[in-house]
Design an enzyme around this catalytic site. Structure first.
Site, PDB file in Angstrom:
ATOM      1  N   ARG A 225       0.850  -1.198   0.000  1.00 49.80           N
ATOM      2  CA  ARG A 225       0.000   0.000   0.000  1.00 49.80           C
ATOM      3  C   ARG A 225       0.885   1.248   0.000  1.00 49.80           C
ATOM      4  O   ARG A 225       1.973   1.256   0.600  1.00 49.80           O
ATOM      5  CB  ARG A 225      -0.864   0.030   1.268  1.00 49.80           C
ATOM      6  CG  ARG A 225      -1.973  -1.003   1.286  1.00 49.80           C
ATOM      7  CD  ARG A 225      -3.093  -0.626   0.330  1.00 49.80           C
ATOM      8  NE  ARG A 225      -4.221  -1.539   0.410  1.00 49.80           N
ATOM      9  CZ  ARG A 225      -4.419  -2.580  -0.398  1.00 49.80           C
ATOM     10  NH1 ARG A 225      -3.550  -2.838  -1.364  1.00 49.80           N
ATOM     11  NH2 ARG A 225      -5.486  -3.344  -0.271  1.00 49.80           N
ATOM     12  N   HIS A 273      -1.033   0.088  -9.676  1.00 48.44           N
ATOM     13  CA  HIS A 273      -1.704  -0.869  -8.759  1.00 48.44           C
ATOM     14  C   HIS A 273      -2.230  -2.089  -9.533  1.00 48.44           C
ATOM     15  O   HIS A 273      -3.437  -2.389  -9.504  1.00 48.44           O
ATOM     16  CB  HIS A 273      -2.830  -0.195  -7.983  1.00 48.44           C
ATOM     17  CG  HIS A 273      -3.164  -0.921  -6.703  1.00 48.44           C
ATOM     18  ND1 HIS A 273      -3.531  -0.310  -5.553  1.00 48.44           N
ATOM     19  CD2 HIS A 273      -3.178  -2.265  -6.417  1.00 48.44           C
ATOM     20  CE1 HIS A 273      -3.776  -1.201  -4.606  1.00 48.44           C
ATOM     21  NE2 HIS A 273      -3.559  -2.404  -5.107  1.00 48.44           N
TER      22      HIS A 273
END
Ligand code: OXD
Length: 310
Positions: A225, A273
């Site tokens: 993250r 991502h």
């Protein structure tokens, strides 16, 4: 069967609904906004749900997260205490993570970053290939994805270590545990791979203090993250030459701001991502089976402990 409320907040909603309908027509999974009798909903399937989702279904007992990381649910102030959270376990993501990390580890191990720079300067200079056991990979986080990555990387002959909050034993991997051993783990690591869950304890862990404990010339690959990383600290350590390069897949704000310094930094490689994406048919199979198990009072795995955040 009462409806089970699906929230994905994206155009992939209909793909999920089609897949659930194909595999588990009896489970009555519906788009959360189309459910009229909201009081009857006890189970949900979600990805980054809005607070409105939890307000709409006051009798929720559990939600299945359509991904491995549940940080977006845990940081949602509207999630009631009693709602259980269940995450995807692997869901086809471990293999994709293995591919992603192997690709970039080999990039640095075989000096591809140097060859890219040399090509821009029309400069011919082979570099000696190191023995793989001189390349010390360190995996931050030895959960489902981290431990499978460690196992996969052993095939390359790298010297592999892993760090986790609780003690883990993995064949062929030197393991380090807890805050006391983090410094020793970082000091021996040439290539740091982050696969930690994002929790209050791990937010900002990739900061100046920790990244400067890596040896000179180390690289960082973050497949977890954006909240793990302090962006300005990374840029400082790349600019000072302490770090050789970084690969980033996740960001504090997504999509990444087009003006962000990461985009044009010569020593950063970034991806949107996409390191590992949950596969619809695998995840639908896993969630549908677990929901059926819960409904017939069978035990399931993948329950999140609210205290640890994973
Ligand atoms: C996940 C993700 O948590 O895709 O599964 O980021």
């Amino acid at each position: 069967m009462n409806p089970c409320a699906l929230f994905t907040g994206s155009e992939s909603n209909h793909l999920w609904l089609t897949e659930f309908e194909r595999q588990f027509p009896q489970l009555n999974i519906q788009d959360w906004q189309n459910i009229v009798d909201t009081q009857t909903v006890e189970y949900g399937i979600v990805w980054q749900p809005s607070p409105a989702y939890f307000q709409r279904f006051p009798n929720l007992k559990a939600v299945f997260n359509l991904g491995a990381g549940v940080d977006a649910i845990l940081s949602n102030p509207a999630v009631p205490e009693q709602v259980q959270i269940i995450r995807i376990e692997d869901g086809g993501m471990a293999q994709q993570m293995n591919e992603y990390f192997s690709y970039f580890l080999l990039h640095y191990y075989r000096d591809m970053d140097l060859y890219q720079q040399q090509q821009k300067q029309n400069h011919w200079q082979p570099h000696t290939v190191k023995s793989p056991n001189q390349f010390r990979v360190g995996i931050l986080g030895l959960g489902q994805l981290g431990s499978q990555l460690a196992e996969h990387l052993r095939g390359y002959g790298f010297d592999i270590a892993g760090w986790s909050q609780s003690k883990k034993h993995l064949e062929g991997v030197t393991t380090y545990t807890g805050d006391d051993q983090l410094k020793n783990f970082l000091q021996r690591t040439n290539a740091l791979c982050c696969l930690l869950p994002l929790t209050p304890a791990t937010r900002g862990i990739l900061n100046h203090q920790h990244l400067s404990q890596l040896p000179q010339g180390a690289v960082v690959i973050n497949g977890a993250r954006g909240g793990h990383l302090v962006a300005t600290d990374l840029i400082d350590l790349l600019d000072s030459g302490h770090l050789r390069g970084a690969v980033l897949d996740a960001f504090e704000q997504e999509p990444l701001d087009p003006q962000h310094a990461f985009w044009q930094h010569p020593n950063i490689l970034l991806t949107p991502h996409c390191a590992a994406q949950s596969e619809h048919h695998v995840c639908a199979q896993q969630i549908g089976s677990k929901l059926k198990a819960i409904l017939s009072n069978q035990p399931i795995t993948g329950l999140i402990n609210r205290n640890t955040g994973y």
